[in-house]
Design an enzyme around this catalytic site. Structure first.
Site, short mmCIF file in Angstrom:
data_model
loop_
_atom_site.label_atom_id
_atom_site.label_comp_id
_atom_site.label_asym_id
_atom_site.label_seq_id
_atom_site.Cartn_x
_atom_site.Cartn_y
_atom_site.Cartn_z
N SER A 153 -15.55 14.14 -0.92
CA SER A 153 -14.81 13.25 -0.02
C SER A 153 -14.66 13.96 1.32
O SER A 153 -14.68 15.19 1.38
CB SER A 153 -13.42 12.95 -0.61
OG SER A 153 -12.59 12.29 0.34
N TYR A 166 -4.86 16.02 -3.03
CA TYR A 166 -6.23 15.52 -3.04
C TYR A 166 -7.12 16.40 -2.17
O TYR A 166 -8.26 16.71 -2.54
CB TYR A 166 -6.24 14.07 -2.54
CG TYR A 166 -7.56 13.36 -2.73
CD1 TYR A 166 -8.21 13.35 -3.96
CD2 TYR A 166 -8.16 12.69 -1.67
CE1 TYR A 166 -9.41 12.68 -4.13
CE2 TYR A 166 -9.36 12.01 -1.83
CZ TYR A 166 -9.99 12.02 -3.06
OH TYR A 166 -11.18 11.36 -3.23
#
Length: 267
Positions: A153, A166
């Site tokens: 990501s 995250y």
């Protein structure tokens, strides 16, 4: 090199490229979102696909629709990983491993971090990737032209407020991907990283925030966010390119997202 040696080398390379294993892949996270879309994209190109996820009923529907081989498994559980490896080995093996399973939970500031959420993110995004990769590396090496693709990501490249857990998990996955590329080059394994930005999928934001209204606000006013199919198409291309072509890192964002901190929203 003699003409005979050159011909032998060319024949060996051709036999590797033509091997059924090199058109066969394991895809994790296959019950939804980018994982599901990747299964569809590869099946449309004639690949043999072993679709892996925890939700058996979703895999059964995907199997019936696409012809993929659904294998219910939790990639964080050692017994499930061993069972998955045995099933794939029995079916003839693969030359490509596509680690897509992952996700985010919560948007707490670091000073207010929810330990359970952080542990879940590390377990799924990092340890799940490690366990699958470790299990399948001998098979991938044996093909002579193995591929590992990790879906990370842009959260693994640039930190942002409220993204600490995250960010940390995806930074770790990004780092292990880089280490793997260095370690496995001598085995002719190419290691690809695809790092998407804003992607609108059925469940990602909902799972993160646990609330449909909060999930919808993530995409509010954004014209044409990426879709799961957009990312899957990039994954399909990356693993289908000639094996000597290694797309080390692919960052993919919608045009409206010029950077992590710059997202154009139209009211």
């Amino acid at each position: 090199m003699t003409e005979e040696s050159r011909n032998a080398t060319a024949q060996n390379q051709a036999s590797q490229s033509d091997s059924p294993q090199n058109r066969a892949a394991v895809v994790t996270g296959a019950s939804t979102g980018i994982g599901e879309a990747t299964v569809r994209a590869l099946r449309e190109e004639g690949w043999t696909v072993f679709a892996v996820a925890r939700r058996a009923e979703r895999l059964a529907a995907l199997e019936a629709e696409t012809g993929a081989v659904g294998i219910p498994a939790d990639i964080t559980e050692d017994d499930d990983v061993a069972r998955l490896l045995a099933r794939v080995t029995e079916a003839g093996g693969v030359g490509t491993l596509i680690n897509i399973a992952g996700g985010a939970r919560g948007a707490d500031l670091v000073g207010e971090a929810n330990t359970e959420d952080w542990e879940w993110m590390f377990r799924v995004n990092v340890l799940g990737t490690v366990k699958l990769t470790r299990a399948f590396l001998p098979m991938l090496r044996a093909t002579g032209e193995g591929t590992v693709l990790n879906l990370t990501s842009t959260a693994g490249l640039v930190a942002y407020e409220g993204g600490g857990g995250y960010n940390a998990a995806k930074f770790a996955q990004h780092a292990l991907t880089g280490a793997l590329r260095l370690e496995e080059a001598e085995h002719n394994i190419r290691v690809i990283e695809v790092a998407p930005g804003l992607v609108r999928t059925e469940e990602f934001a909902l799972n993160r925030f646990g609330d449909q209204d909060a999930a919808e606000k993530v995409y509010e006013g954004v014209e044409k966010p990426l879709t799961a199919a957009d990312v899957a198409d990039v994954v399909r291309y990356a693993v289908s390119a000639p094996h000597h072509v290694n797309l080390d890192q692919i960052v993919i964002r919608p045009v409206a997202q010029a950077a992590t901190h710059k997202l154009i929203r139209k009211r």
